[in-house]
Design a protein around this motif. Structure first.
Motif, PDB file in Angstrom:
ATOM      1  N   MET A   1      26.559   1.176   8.483  1.00  0.00           N
ATOM      2  CA  MET A   1      26.552   2.652   7.697  1.00  0.00           C
ATOM      3  C   MET A   1      28.079   3.827   8.408  1.00  0.00           C
ATOM      4  N   ALA A   2      28.681   3.529   8.110  1.00  0.00           N
ATOM      5  CA  ALA A   2      29.621   4.033   9.322  1.00  0.00           C
ATOM      6  C   ALA A   2      29.855   4.897   7.785  1.00  0.00           C
TER       7      ALA A   2
ATOM      8  N   GLN B   1      28.249   7.350   6.933  1.00  0.00           N
ATOM      9  CA  GLN B   1      27.203   8.064   7.345  1.00  0.00           C
ATOM     10  C   GLN B   1      27.881   8.977   8.221  1.00  0.00           C
ATOM     11  N   GLU B   2      28.083   8.318   9.531  1.00  0.00           N
ATOM     12  CA  GLU B   2      28.897   9.017  10.655  1.00  0.00           C
ATOM     13  C   GLU B   2      30.538  10.196   9.915  1.00  0.00           C
TER      14      GLU B   2
ATOM     15  N   ARG C   1      29.748  11.746   7.015  1.00  0.00           N
ATOM     16  CA  ARG C   1      29.650  12.911   5.832  1.00  0.00           C
ATOM     17  C   ARG C   1      29.206  13.683   6.348  1.00  0.00           C
ATOM     18  N   LYS C   2      29.981  15.081   6.082  1.00  0.00           N
ATOM     19  CA  LYS C   2      29.634  15.878   6.210  1.00  0.00           C
ATOM     20  C   LYS C   2      28.170  16.878   4.726  1.00  0.00           C
ATOM     21  N   LEU C   3      27.907  17.119   5.496  1.00  0.00           N
ATOM     22  CA  LEU C   3      26.862  18.294   4.032  1.00  0.00           C
ATOM     23  C   LEU C   3      27.998  19.719   4.548  1.00  0.00           C
ATOM     24  N   ASN C   4      26.913  19.726   3.406  1.00  0.00           N
ATOM     25  CA  ASN C   4      27.134  21.595   2.358  1.00  0.00           C
ATOM     26  C   ASN C   4      25.659  22.287   2.927  1.00  0.00           C
ATOM     27  N   PRO C   5      25.745  23.366   2.950  1.00  0.00           N
ATOM     28  CA  PRO C   5      24.842  24.636   3.220  1.00  0.00           C
ATOM     29  C   PRO C   5      23.821  23.712   2.414  1.00  0.00           C
ATOM     30  N   GLU C   6      23.931  23.722   1.274  1.00  0.00           N
ATOM     31  CA  GLU C   6      22.964  23.922   0.741  1.00  0.00           C
ATOM     32  C   GLU C   6      21.648  21.901   0.886  1.00  0.00           C
TER      33      GLU C   6
ATOM     34  N   SER D   1      21.935  20.765   3.758  1.00  0.00           N
ATOM     35  CA  SER D   1      21.494  20.384   5.239  1.00  0.00           C
ATOM     36  C   SER D   1      20.717  21.582   4.743  1.00  0.00           C
ATOM     37  N   LEU D   2      19.837  22.360   4.031  1.00  0.00           N
ATOM     38  CA  LEU D   2      19.202  23.409   4.210  1.00  0.00           C
ATOM     39  C   LEU D   2      18.053  22.442   3.789  1.00  0.00           C
TER      40      LEU D   2
ATOM     41  N   LEU E   1      17.825  19.177   3.606  1.00  0.00           N
ATOM     42  CA  LEU E   1      17.614  17.853   4.991  1.00  0.00           C
ATOM     43  C   LEU E   1      16.797  18.100   5.743  1.00  0.00           C
ATOM     44  N   ILE E   2      16.263  19.511   6.108  1.00  0.00           N
ATOM     45  CA  ILE E   2      15.805  20.059   6.792  1.00  0.00           C
ATOM     46  C   ILE E   2      14.400  19.750   6.332  1.00  0.00           C
TER      47      ILE E   2
ATOM     48  N   THR F   1      12.486  16.857   6.275  1.00  0.00           N
ATOM     49  CA  THR F   1      12.315  16.425   7.678  1.00  0.00           C
ATOM     50  C   THR F   1      10.970  17.091   7.567  1.00  0.00           C
TER      51      THR F   1
END
Lengths: 96, 198
Positions: free
Chosen positions: B1-2, B4-5, B7-12, B14-15, B17-18, B21
């Motif tokens: 899963m190279a 994924q390393e 993979r940058k997230l945008n603010p949407e 990120s929120l 994903l949090i 979880t």
């Protein structure tokens, strides 16, 4: 003007690790791997980066005679995550 | 899963994903509905049996023995269930810990209230319903599950109703309040978890 978001946490895998640790307090390497759906190599690299930044600490122990790695958030990591979450919310609601 | 390393997230993202979880943590607690429902049913069955024994003419002292029987059944059933369930994330989840602490607080407060009720010669049931209502209400807030919050309020209404009702009816109020304010939200929570897994 929204604050700039912590670039270290804008990575999918690193944020997955940090948010999982925020709710579990600590987690084993395999548990994190399963949650994040990452390879061992990639996970180790990202854990290393977070550790370098002082966001988490890694404890190597033994469980049933096998090596067992436990990751824990440090107070600095908790603060960084909380600030990141706060900044994210400010990003969406700049007036707040 | 190279990838994924990198993979940058945008603010949407990120929120999202949090939040996902955190929801995962909540769902793990919601999945543990067995204990919740077990104790609810035991209280309902004990309440109804207690009322039935009194109507049959048993003395209160003897009819109250059902409350002794309840933990004799409940505690081993809980322990056996936990032993064989083998939960992998048993104590890790912070939401589970808070949830456990709420109900531990309930157990301590319940013990004290029962002693107090016996010493003061008052019906313990309104006290039990107030405490169960508060714990259910807090659980609802913690798990963000509105049916539990409403359930807590139903239990408080049950407690208030006891003020106007004779002692011998209190066990029936308790059974009804537990069904409506505790078991119904418990089953709704289970249904939601099943839907989430479907």
């Amino acid at each position: 003007m929204p604050k700039e978001l912590d670039p270290l946490l804008l990575s999918q895998l690193r944020l997955a690790i940090m948010s999982f640790l925020m709710v579990t307090r600590e987690a084993g390497f395999n548990e994190l791997k399963e949650h994040a759906g990452a390879t061992s190599g990639n996970l180790s690299v990202q854990i290393g980066k977070l550790q370098e930044a002082g966001y988490l600490e890694v404890e190597k122990t033994f469980r049933d005679n096998y090596p067992h790695t436990i990751c824990k958030l440090t107070p600095k990591g908790v603060e960084a995550f909380e600030n990141f979450y706060k900044d994210l919310k400010t990003y969406f609601n700049p007036g707040e | 899963m190279a990838d994924q390393e990198e993979r940058k997230l945008n603010p949407e993202e990120s929120l999202r994903l949090i939040r996902e979880t955190i929801d995962l943590a909540k769902n793990r607690v919601r999945e543990n509905g067995f204990q919740f429902l077990l104790w609810g049913w035991l209280v309902v069955i004990a309440s109804l049996t207690n009322y039935w024994l009194v109507t049959l003419g048993f003395a209160y002292g003897k009819a109250n023995l059902v409350w002794m029987v309840m933990p004799v059944i409940g505690v081993p059933a809980s322990l056996i269930y936990e032993r064989f369930k083998g939960r992998r994330y048993r104590d890790n989840n912070i939401v589970s810990k808070w949830y456990g602490l709420v109900w531990l607080g309930f157990a301590v407060a319940l013990g004290l209230s029962l002693v107090l009720a016996v010493r003061m010669n008052v019906s313990p049931i309104p006290l039990i319903l107030i405490l169960a209502g508060f714990s259910t209400y807090l659980s609802g807030i913690l798990l963000r599950f509105n049916a539990l919050i409403a359930g807590g309020i139903v239990l408080w209404i049950g407690a208030a109703a006891c003020i106007y009702l004779p002692w011998e009816i209190h066990v029936l109020v308790q059974a009804g309040a537990i069904v409506l304010g505790y078991l119904v939200p418990g089953y709704l929570m289970n249904a939601q978890v099943r839907k989430a897994h479907a």
